[in-house]
Design a protein around this motif. Structure first.
Motif, short mmCIF file in Angstrom:
data_model
loop_
_atom_site.label_atom_id
_atom_site.label_comp_id
_atom_site.label_asym_id
_atom_site.label_seq_id
_atom_site.Cartn_x
_atom_site.Cartn_y
_atom_site.Cartn_z
N PHE A 8 32.70 31.42 39.36
CA PHE A 8 32.96 30.11 39.93
C PHE A 8 32.87 29.05 38.83
O PHE A 8 33.77 28.22 38.67
CB PHE A 8 31.90 29.86 41.00
CG PHE A 8 31.99 28.55 41.71
CD1 PHE A 8 32.94 28.34 42.69
CD2 PHE A 8 31.09 27.52 41.39
CE1 PHE A 8 33.01 27.12 43.37
CE2 PHE A 8 31.16 26.31 42.07
CZ PHE A 8 32.10 26.10 43.05
N LEU B 84 38.24 28.99 43.67
CA LEU B 84 37.20 28.19 44.33
C LEU B 84 36.58 27.23 43.32
O LEU B 84 36.31 26.07 43.63
CB LEU B 84 36.11 29.09 44.92
CG LEU B 84 36.49 29.95 46.12
CD1 LEU B 84 35.24 30.64 46.66
CD2 LEU B 84 37.14 29.12 47.21
N ILE C 52 29.50 38.19 45.59
CA ILE C 52 30.80 37.54 45.71
C ILE C 52 31.88 38.35 44.98
O ILE C 52 33.03 38.38 45.40
CB ILE C 52 30.76 36.09 45.16
CG1 ILE C 52 32.06 35.33 45.48
CG2 ILE C 52 30.53 36.05 43.66
CD1 ILE C 52 32.07 34.69 46.82
N LEU D 197 39.00 24.46 42.64
CA LEU D 197 38.99 23.54 43.78
C LEU D 197 37.82 22.58 43.65
O LEU D 197 37.94 21.37 43.89
CB LEU D 197 38.81 24.39 45.05
CG LEU D 197 39.71 24.21 46.27
CD1 LEU D 197 41.15 23.95 45.87
CD2 LEU D 197 39.65 25.47 47.13
N ASN D 198 36.68 23.14 43.30
CA ASN D 198 35.47 22.35 43.21
C ASN D 198 35.57 21.32 42.08
O ASN D 198 35.20 20.16 42.25
CB ASN D 198 34.29 23.30 42.97
CG ASN D 198 32.96 22.59 43.08
OD1 ASN D 198 32.41 22.13 42.09
ND2 ASN D 198 32.46 22.44 44.30
#
Lengths: 346, 346
Positions: free
Chosen positions: A225, A252, A74, A255-256
């Motif tokens: 993350f 991300l 990633i 957001l989570n």
DNA sequence: CTGAAAGCGCTTACAG
DNA sequence: CTGAAAGCGCTTACAG
């Protein structure tokens, strides 16, 4: 098994010189014989040995791209998406990109770079650097080969290298301005690694707009993350109406975590990432980000490198050059007008 | 400017042969002189010309990787993530990967492949194919060079190529079985391009479990995020409790449309993607998928290719070989137990 | 263990 | 426009 130029040229009754001319396009040769030779070659299955060719021509048709993979794929999306554009830009010039991985897995690291460049393995080398000192180390290893440095932070040339500097700050300014326009004043920031420039741009932008820099609205990622989740969690206690993250991956995570906390994005909190990786357009909600003109960067790098390579044959001294590439705000559904009165977090 | 072996060897008082031996590791040479030479070389800045070297040794240290970029970067994640593993696998063997792009942008397409392989530019070539006929075309262009075909669908070797076949069906079977175990019986499917194998596996798996194949639960993507949205929208009318998508990108679209329709994932509908791209672990909810053992595939391709390359020097005839790589279900938060009684979609 | 020399398969002045 | 020959910078039998 494989045919060589000698036996091939004999078999069709011309000299090796003529065959060579047919393939290289250099030197005088009649269209007729050239066509005939090329056709015969296709029939006989002859292609010139690429190494003998490069040895003579002092040109490889290859541009190196040097960088170090992260452990997790990633984190390599950034370089992969850049590499793609470089490959395309190189292709336009009939060049190919030679990926050369860094990392001192075998203690070789920089030596390999020296070998490759000094051994005439490349016509140019692109160094994607993530810091001044590591960049300098790489650059020092490069010899007898035009080099371009692509840097996410300011890069002042030290020698005759081509500097391609990504100005992420311009994009951050734009994002902050847009957010302010949408009525946001409590704009948070999630820090990354080596992000002094980004942070400074964020603060500057706020100040320019007369907004207050609230240290409680600044949290440290810096990378993963999970880091993004943690950082967002911290910030949430201080009710930002928007959060800018140093990378898309951190975003991300944010957001989570927002979802876990029952904070709606963008209604309750807008979120902005950075680098605009391809997947960012396809998350739910789609992630706003700071865009990078990758194609322009790639074209600049390749074109400058090849220009220098061509010059190198004639001139001695070469001047350094520096190109600053601006970034821009890419609004998507993770950002909306601030209607903060409606929500009542803590 | 750049030193050659002749002047370098003279400058330190040995023959070129000795210098060559010091660098290549071949031939007898005393440790002492070898070390001395290597040290002097570093001091003087000498590295052997890589092309002269390859010309003599009939070995390049390069494995080609041939494929065609899509237009949108998101569709290239698959190959990029595979390329990463190939690069790492090659590095373990002191090899580098030479990316060679397909596409007939210039009408050259396959010719380039012939040139490269016949011109001794590569010690092996990996063809990532997306269909039988296009794969055959590529393979036919390869000459005098060991080739490996990586295929997402069954590939029966036609010549002496190494076939690496990804068995996506095993993963689909596993996913269906797991979903059934979680109480799902209305399992939908979003089709991709050239996905006959996937579709068949889905149907087979249902039948094995005694579940009914309902054609209304099968929709066609086939490709983009928007396709995924549309397809999910169609399926939603028939209340699947779980949907398997032919690619992760389609699944992202499905996720997005579900949210727009107010269908909760996974509570109302579970969603499963395919290929397990790196970003899939970081969406919200995180995307379940069919995993690919990329590392294993890469290692197999590189190792087999190099084995064949080494053999090629000795033996004449070479047999084809075929390797089937299994896939597996990767459960994440986009999947949960079916509690369908609670929701009442139309 | 080391060196002199032939050879790897092309390209490119140099003649013609 | 074409050919004979030297040369690109290494490696590797072949002697010693």
């Amino acid at each position: 098994m494989a045919l060589d130029i000698k036996s091939f040229s004999q078999s069709i009754g011309v000299s090796t010189a003529t065959v060579s001319r047919a393939f290289s396009g250099n030197g005088r040769i009649s269209e007729a014989t050239k066509e005939r030779i090329l056709e015969e070659a296709k029939k006989a299955g002859f292609s010139p040995n690429i190494h003998a060719r490069r040895l003579n021509m002092k040109k490889t048709g290859l541009i190196g791209l040097y960088y170090t993979f992260a452990d997790e794929p990633i984190f390599d999306y950034y370089i992969m998406e850049l590499a793609q554009e470089l490959i395309k830009a190189a292709e336009m010039r009939d060049y190919a990109i030679h990926l050369e991985l860094g990392g001192s897995a075998k203690g070789k690291d920089v030596d390999r770079l020296a070998e490759l460049t000094r051994g005439h393995g490349l016509d140019g080398i692109i160094l994607v650097v993530d810091g001044r000192s590591s960049g300098l180390k790489l650059l020092k290893a490069v010899h007898d080969c035009p080099a371009a440095v692509i840097s996410g932070m300011p890069w002042t040339p030290v020698g005759d290298e081509i500097a391609i500097e990504l100005d992420i700050r311009s994009g951050i300014h734009e994002a902050v301005k847009e957010l302010a326009k949408l009525g946001h004043s409590r704009i948070g920031f999630i820090r990354g690694t080596a992000d002094e420039g980004k942070l400074a741009a964020y603060k500057e932008a706020l100040e320019e707009l007369g907004l207050i820099v609230d240290p409680r609205l600044i949290a440290k990622g810096p990378l993963s993350f999970a880091d993004g989740r943690n950082a967002f969690n911290q910030l949430a206690a201080h009710s930002p109406t928007a959060v800018i993250c140093s990378t898309d991956v951190l975003a991300l995570g944010a957001l989570n975590e927002a979802q876990r906390l029952g904070i709606r994005v963008p209604e309750d909190t807008s979120i902005v990432g950075m680098d605009d990786l391809a997947f960012s357009a396809f998350t739910t909600p789609s992630l706003s980000s700071i865009g990078i003109p990758r194609q322009q960067m790639a074209k600049t790098a390749v074109d400058c490198l090849l220009a220098r390579f061509d010059m190198g044959k004639n001139l001695g001294r070469r001047a350094s050059s520096k190109h600053v590439i601006n970034t821009f705000f890419v609004p998507r559904s993770s950002v909306c007008k601030n209607e903060t009165k409606k929500n009542s977090i803590n």
